[in-house]
Structures are given as C-alpha cells and as structure tokens.
Design an enzyme around this catalytic site. Structure first.
Site, PDB file in Angstrom:
ATOM      1  N   GLY A 148       0.814  -1.210   0.000  1.00 47.17           N
ATOM      2  CA  GLY A 148       0.000   0.000   0.000  1.00 47.17           C
ATOM      3  C   GLY A 148       0.844   1.254   0.000  1.00 47.17           C
TER       4      GLY A 148
ATOM      5  N   ASN B 226       9.358   5.651   3.895  1.00 50.44           N
ATOM      6  CA  ASN B 226      10.654   6.302   3.734  1.00 50.44           C
ATOM      7  C   ASN B 226      10.599   7.717   4.322  1.00 50.44           C
ATOM      8  OD1 ASN B 226      11.298   4.056   1.855  1.00 50.44           O
ATOM      9  ND2 ASN B 226       9.918   5.175   0.494  1.00 50.44           N
TER      10      ASN B 226
ATOM     11  N   GLU C 210       4.894  -1.716  12.688  1.00 50.31           N
ATOM     12  CA  GLU C 210       3.623  -1.878  11.980  1.00 50.31           C
ATOM     13  C   GLU C 210       2.403  -1.849  12.893  1.00 50.31           C
ATOM     14  OE1 GLU C 210       3.662  -1.333   9.048  1.00 50.31           O
ATOM     15  OE2 GLU C 210       5.737  -1.752   8.506  1.00 50.31           O
TER      16      GLU C 210
ATOM     17  N   HIS D 274      -1.086   6.240   8.740  1.00 51.53           N
ATOM     18  CA  HIS D 274      -0.227   5.111   9.099  1.00 51.53           C
ATOM     19  C   HIS D 274       1.231   5.420   8.744  1.00 51.53           C
ATOM     20  CE1 HIS D 274       0.613   0.583   9.087  1.00 51.53           C
ATOM     21  NE2 HIS D 274       1.666   1.078   8.468  1.00 51.53           N
ATOM     22  N   GLU D 275       1.462   5.859   7.515  1.00 54.61           N
ATOM     23  CA  GLU D 275       2.847   6.119   7.101  1.00 54.61           C
ATOM     24  C   GLU D 275       3.440   7.282   7.879  1.00 54.61           C
ATOM     25  OE1 GLU D 275       4.176   3.826   5.368  1.00 54.61           O
ATOM     26  OE2 GLU D 275       2.209   2.916   5.059  1.00 54.61           O
TER      27      GLU D 275
END
Length: 864
Positions: free
Chosen positions: A269, A273, A326, A303-304
């Site tokens: 998804g 980085n 995660e 989330h990222e």
C-alpha cells in the site's frame, strides 16, 4: 571466510553490529545509462572495533565494476550470493563499490515503469526489507543506521525526489539524449538502509506547506488530473495528521520536508521512507469510489506518517520487533483518522474488518506471536508482514492504551522516543518506558498478548461470559456487553451497555436481567471470536438489520463470518442472513465487506459448485434491492456504487448477460452511476467470463482509454475468456514469461474463474499450478511468489480433497523458498476449510430455492 547465505541471519547481523559503526554513506546513481540498468557508486565510511577483522557488505548488482577498501583494489569476482567479503579492516575505513544495477519489473529494488498512456518512463526504489542492495551497497540491517547523502543524475525532463532537500544543476555535456541534471540531496538524519528512497521521472507535483513543514504530492503526468482533483483532500488529511501527532508526541516531525509520491506497480500500500513516502498510485482515483475507499486512503496517509516516529526516528534493532513499526502505525492510523479527520468514528467500523484479517492469520498453521522471541533471518522476517503484525498487533495496542489510560500510554511512548531518538530499540525498551509512566505490570501483559499465538473465544453461558482458547492461554480484555430489548413494533433498542474486564482465571459475570439479544464486545474493543447464546442467535437471524449500533452489527456479521470459516455455520445460511438483512443496511463498510465475503468466500469457495448459481442469484437480488432503495438519493451514491459492483460480479443468467451488455453500450447504469474506467473493465471482465464479449470489445476498451488500468484490464479479460488456447497462452505468459508484477497479477487473476472449472480441470491447470509456481517463484523471487499465493492468484475455487492433497505434498518439499512456502501454507489452510464447508453443505441438503431455474432468477423476474 564468513559463511554466505541468501538471507541475512540474526546471528550474522549481531556479529556485524558489534564489529562496525557506520558513520556516513554517499550514494551516486546515474539513471541515464539505458533501459536495463543504472550506475550506482556507493562510498561507506565506517569504523571497526577489532582492527584486522573481516566482515561483508551487501550488494546485488548486474555487474560489479570495482570494489576499493582503504585504497586497496579488491577482486570483483569475490562476490558471492549478494555478499562481498571485506578483510583486514582498519580502525577507520572507506569502502567504494561501483556497480551496474538492474532495473526491476517486480517492484523490488529500482522499479522501472513505462506508462502506456504516453510512453513516459518512471523509476522508484523499494529498499525494504533486504532490497536496498539492489540499488546501492550497504551494511543492510536496521541497527546500522547512518546519514545518507544521495546524488542522482537523470534526464533533464525529470524531477527527482528523495529523503532530503535537493539542489539541481544542469549537465549539458552529459551524453544522455536531451541533456541531464544532477540533483544533490542534503545528508539525511541517521536512518536505516531500508529507508533510503529515490523517485524519478517527468513527475507532476503539487506543493504546499504546513506548520513550517514543506509538503509535496507527486505522480506520473498521465495521472495529473486525478492528483489535482484530490490534492486539497490529501493535503488537508496530511495537515490534520501532523497536528494530531504533534499534540500526542513531544518530539516534532524530525525529517525536514514531507513528500508523498504516488508510484506505479507498487507491491504494497505504501512505504514509510522518511521525507519521501511512496504510495501505490491506485490511491489517485481515476474512477468513482465509495467514501470507504477515501477513508482507507486517509488511514494509509496517517499510518505512514506514524512511522516517522515509530520506525524511522526509533527503529527496531532486528526484525523480531517489526511490530514496533507496523502495529503502532496501524493503531495510530485508525485512531488519528477517527479523531482528527472528517471520516470520524466510521473508521472504527473499517477497523472491525481489518481485525478479521488478523483473526484469519492467527488461526493458520503459519501463525506467530505479535512479538516473536526470535526471527532467524530476513527471509523469515518478510513473511511476518501479515494480519498478525498489523491487525492483531494494532488491536492489542488498542487494548493496552485502554488498560493503561491515554495519559500513561502516551507518556511512556514519549519517554521511549526521547530515550532512543535516531537510534534502535527493542520490545523490552518500550515496556520499560510504559511501566515507568503507568506503574503497571506491562511485562506480564506483553507475555499474554505479544508472546503467544492464537485468540480467545467469548461466549455467554449460565450468567457468565466464558473465555476459551485452543491452547488455554487466555488474555485480559476490556470490553463492553450490550443488551437489546424488542419494542412493540419489532425493532430492537439498546437497554444497557455494561463495561466488563476479563481477567484470566476469574469469572466475568453478565448483567442479571435477561435481554432479547446479548452482544459481547458490542463496541469491538477485543481481539477475539464472538459467539452468542442460542436465544440471541435466533434474534440475530430475525433482526440483525434492526440493531441500531453499527459497530454491534459489524461484530455480529464478523461472528457469522468466523462461524462459516470454522465450519459451525453452513455458507448457505450465511447467504440467507445476507438476503434477509443486507438490503436495509446503511453502512457502506458493512455492505462492502459482507458482499465481498458472500461472493469471494461463500459462493466461490465454501459452497459446492453445484449451488453456485443459487448463491449468485441470492446476491444479485440483494444488490437489486439496494439499487431500488438508493435510486434518486444523492447521499447514497457510495451504497449504490457498491451495489452495482456486486451486481456485476453476481451476473450469471442470459438475461443478466444481456443487461450488462446494455449497460456497456449505454455507458451507464439506469439511475446511475455512469460507467467510468473501473466499472467498464469490471463489467467487461464479467462478460468475457460468461462468453458474452471477446477480443473485439477488449481492443475497443483499450483504444478508449490507453492507460495502465487498461493494460491490466485487457490482460485480465484475455486470461478470463473461456477459450482453451487463450488459457494456455495466459498460463505461458505467467509461468514462462517476464510480465511486470501488476500484469502478472492481472493475468493469473483472470485465469481462475469458477464458472470455467470444467475447462480448467480439462487442462489440468489446478494440478499444474503447484510445480509451475515452484519453478517461477525460484526464477523470479519473493514478490512473484506472493502474487501467486494471494487469494486471487491461487486456484481456491478448485477446493477438493484431491487438489488439497497435491498442494500438501508440495508443501512438504524442502526446496521451496520462504515466500512460496508461507503463501501455500495459508492458501491450503483456506482450501482445507472450504473442503470441510462443502462437505457440510452436501450433508445438510439443498437450500430453500436451490432448484430454482437459472433463467427465472431475480434479473429475469424484474424484466417480466
């Protein structure tokens, strides 16, 4: 000589970590060298604690040109299995590695994509988990962090984005056609090698700023209209997430600017980085989507961003603690979207669906603890990015936050950040911080929740809420229990909601007064299987759609789903529940999720093939009811879109085929919606499966929309045609060809059509799958192995004792790679459940209406 192996082991990583300290790394990439490879020059400055010792550097080149250690030329031929040996190290060392690296077509390393819409070329890196050495040389393990200074030479027409701010200069003398530029990026903060990122091509960009943070959104040019249409929504969510995290975390965002790059043919998804998040570009919607998909996109953004703290600022020491990345990011993604964006608490309904992914994973032979005691190597680690590390871990953290209270929970998290900023940490480090701020025995909680496998089942009986698990290892839960009464008009109303703390070994008393319906965990706080008492289940059969609380309905639908998977509820009874209660459902989340399981689970797998026509007729009837209810209601466009998608997939009769042809010719569904590219390809796929369309229609659709969407749609449709030669050609393309990862997935997905079981059996394709999958996975690697063993890539429709036995024999082979072995294990577990369910259905006899003539299903009746 150090033993060489394809996967880095934990023991090897620990030895290398004790020996080395990486001070800085420079990476120079030349993307003008041709279509097949790019030039990569890496310089690593590092110290060695034991002068004279030996180690190795990770590098996976197409051609290794030079290796120079402290001015000493080394023999490139010493490269072995992606490792280059380094001996006689000094106190302080400089290593230069000059190599040609191959572009990837599988989304690993530096992926190269040619856009069918305009012929433009785009590249991006995916360095995770051990793919960084496909791009640059590295001591490739998470606990050897260092600043990275990246320089990229690229065609002049290209934009280059990386982890830091860059300065661009023209190189008119460079040999590339049209000239070239060199973009030199500032050194990053100390980060792990798997987080180094570069995205390049003739990008379309939208830039903004928030709270002193430069923001960027980037995509390929052909998607520019779709990025522009959604840019304000994406930027608003980004700003709201930053504000929410800055309220919760004392450490501000630590990485300068924040670019979000939507990249093609991405295997996952998104990827966290730092400063250069990559997301699959299907999140730029070319077609209409229900609100649930926009909500999901917002959760991915949140989330990222959470990873900027959980994973990037503080990084796990080794992959056994990947949950520290995660699980936290998954929990925070849902929480922040629920608390800080327009999607609100509806996000928790989506979380209920996500937890089903975790429950499925936790009941398979491949299950593992959220936080395993040990992960032997990187190959094993890669398999643990699953429903346990994401969904179960996030559910466990939601329980932990409730148990400690928000104040103590976030005080501990902030203490953890401050103690380990720009470094590495372990589970025990986090638990020490949480224990210090809460005063509670967090270690004991972690032993029960994070170090065990399996899940509890909660069931009311004899005035108590019974708690059971297969292995007897019970977990503490904080939940609510709801009691519903029936009103004179037949509807249900909430009488009381009672908080309940489940302590292993202690009885959990239920409210004394009997309710018409008693729902354990009605607010979906637990991670458990829910079962009802007999009276409550009868009420659910009669009145599920009348329960006023959407989360309680989600809990009950998930309970029914779990019962089908566990062989406790016939799939036909689940479909009757769908037919009775889904037509009146208002939650798009629930309609979408229930229809997906009813079609992809029950109709395609859990029901015997001879009952499939009956099942599709039931689902078509549900979708038509939803369409009638939503006609003329602009506020129900999401429900209507989900119903149209469901009706397309359920079409099976001659009347329904003609109806779909009419929609395709008219370009719209009567009463809406109009057919956009996604609906047109879905509709054409169904027509191809049913022999109602073919090559002429496929070519016409590609001509209408020459895009990546159409390239994948055409591959899927051609593979789905019920034609012997076409099936074999598709099979050859998948197992002997070199398709890109997305075209590979589309083609294998098109091959497996339950309607064509007779043709597939005649060609022995279900049986051939196992040896051919083993061969292509060995040839092309883990990403292809995962594509083959995704539910859409596996012949799950062919659930029989014979096919299951063939698969189980292959699973016993010792030469299978880790990714293929794990994927086969999971899919064969699903098939085992389907075989059992089909036997249950056959023993139960024909469902009511099972002898209905296919020509007189709901579609035909409505046409009378």
């Amino acid at each position: 000589m150090i033993p060489m192996s394809a996967a880095l082991t934990r023991a090897e990583a620990e030895v290398r970590r004790r020996l080395l300290d990486v001070r800085c790394v420079s990476v120079e990439l030349d993307l003008t060298a041709g279509e097949d490879a790019f030039r990569s020059v890496t310089v690593i400055n590092f110290s060695c604690r034991t002068p004279g010792a030996a180690t190795f550097v990770d590098v996976k080149p197409a051609l290794l040109r030079r290796v120079v250690l402290n001015g000493r030329e080394l023999d490139p031929g010493a490269l072995d299995g992606g490792r280059f040996p380094l001996d006689d190290l000094a106190d302080d060392n400089e290593l230069l590695v000059d190599a040609d690296m191959a572009y990837s077509r599988t989304g690993e390393g530096m992926h190269r994509f040619v856009d069918p819409a305009d012929g433009e070329v785009y590249v991006y890196t995916q360095s995770f988990l051990d793919d960084g050495p496909r791009v640059f040389a590295a001591f490739d393990q998470p606990d050897l962090k260092a600043p990275y200074q990246v320089t990229v030479t690229a065609p002049s027409a290209w934009t280059v984005v990386a982890n830091a701010t860059g300065t661009r200069e023209e190189l008119p003398e460079h040999g590339a056609a049209g000239g070239a530029t060199r973009t030199s990026f500032e050194p990053t903060a100390a980060i792990s090698s798997y987080l180094v990122a570069v995205v390049a091509g003739p990008l379309h960009s939208v830039r903004s700023e928030h709270d002193g943070i430069p923001l960027g959104l980037h995509c390929r040019r052909s998607l520019a209209p779709y990025l522009d249409a959604d840019a304000e929504e994406l930027l608003t969510v980004t700003r709201q997430c930053f504000d929410a995290y800055h309220r919760l975390f004392r450490q501000r965002y630590p990485f300068g600017g924040y670019d979000q790059c939507f990249v093609p043919e991405f295997n996952v998804g998104a990827m966290e980085n730092p400063g250069c998040v990559t997301l699959r570009d299907t999140f730029l919607f070319r077609s209409a989507v229900p609100e649930t998909e926009r909500e999901h996109r917002a959760i991915v953004v949140a989330h990222e961003m959470a990873h900027m703290w959980f994973g990037d600022l503080v990084t796990m020491r080794w992959w056994d603690d990947l949950w520290l990345n995660e699980s936290f990011a998954e929990y925070m993604g849902f929480r922040v979207v629920a608390d800080a964006t327009r999607f609100g608490t509806a996000a928790w309904t989506g979380f209920a669906s996500t937890k089903a992914w975790g429950r499925d994973a936790d009941q398979r032979p491949s299950t593992h603890p959220v936080a395993p005691e040990s992960v032997a190597d990187t190959a094993e680690a890669l398999q643990n990015f699953d429903g346990i590390s994401y969904a179960k871990g996030a559910a466990a953290l939601r329980q932990l936050a409730a148990w400690l209270g928000d104040e103590a929970f976030f005080a501990g998290v902030n203490r953890h950040f401050e103690a380990h900023a720009f470094g590495n940490a372990t589970l025990d480090d986090l638990l020490q911080s949480l224990a210090g701020t809460s005063g509670r025995d967090v270690h004991a909680w972690a032993e029960r929740w994070l170090r065990t496998t399996g899940l509890d089942t909660l069931r009311p009986a004899d005035g108590v809420l019974q708690q059971r698990s297969a292995d007897g290892q019970l977990r503490p839960h904080l939940i609510t229990v709801a009691g519903y009464d029936r009103l004179p008009d037949g509807t249900l109303t909430l009488r009381q909601r009672t908080p309940l703390e489940l302590v292993p070994g202690e009885p959990a008393m239920l409210p004394e007064r009997r309710a018409e319906l008693l729902v354990p965990d009605d607010t979906d706080l637990a991670f458990a299987k829910i079962r009802l008492d007999e009276k409550s289940w009868e009420t659910v059969r009669d009145s599920l759609g009348q329960i006023p609380d959407v989360l309680a309905r989600a809990v009950l639908w998930n309970s029914a789903r779990d019962q089908v998977r566990d062989g406790e509820l016939p799939a036909s009874e689940f479909l009757e529940l769908v037919a009775a209660h889904l037509p009146g459902e208002t939650s798009v989340h629930l309609v979408q999720d229930v229809l997906a399981f009813a079609r992809g689970g029950c109709s395609d797998h859990y029901l015997p093939p001879e009952r499939r026509v009956w099942a599709l007729a039931r689902l078509a009837g549900v979708c038509r009811s939803l369409l009638r209810r939503t006609e003329g209601d602009p506020g129900a466009s999401g429900l209507r879109l989900v119903a149209v998608r469901g009706l397309i997939d359920a079409a099976s009769t001659s009347v329904e085929r003609a109806e779909l042809r009419g929609w395709l010719d008219e370009g719209a569904v009567p009463g809406g919606p109009e057919l956009d590219p996604a609906l047109r390809w879905q509709l054409l796929l169904r027509l191809c499966v049913l022999s109602a369309a073919g090559e002429a229609e496929i070519v016409a659709e590609v001509d209408r929309d020459p895009s990546a969407t159409s390239a994948e749609g055409a591959a899927r449709c051609r593979a789905a045609l019920p034609d012997r030669d076409g099936k074999l050609a598709a099979w050859e393309a998948v197992f002997a060809g070199d398709l890109s990862n997305y075209l590979f997935r589309a083609t294998i997905d098109g091959i497996w059509q339950p309607e064509q079981a007779e043709l597939l059996d005649e060609l022995s394709l279900p049986e051939r799958f196992f040896p051919d999958a083993a061969a292509v996975a060995e040839r092309r690697g883990p990403a292809i192995a995962r594509a083959l063993t995704a539910p859409s890539g596996f012949p799950g429709h062919a659930a029989s004792a014979e096919v299951l036995a063939i698969g189980e024999r292959y699973l016993c082979r010792e030469d299978l790679g880790a990714a293929l072995r794990r994927g086969l294990s999971d899919r064969l577990d699903d098939m085992r459940r389907a075989v059992r369910s089909r036997a249950l259905e056959r023993d139960a006899g024909e469902p009511e209406g099972g002898d209905e003539d296919p020509g007189t299903t709901s579609a035909a009746k409505e046409g009378e």
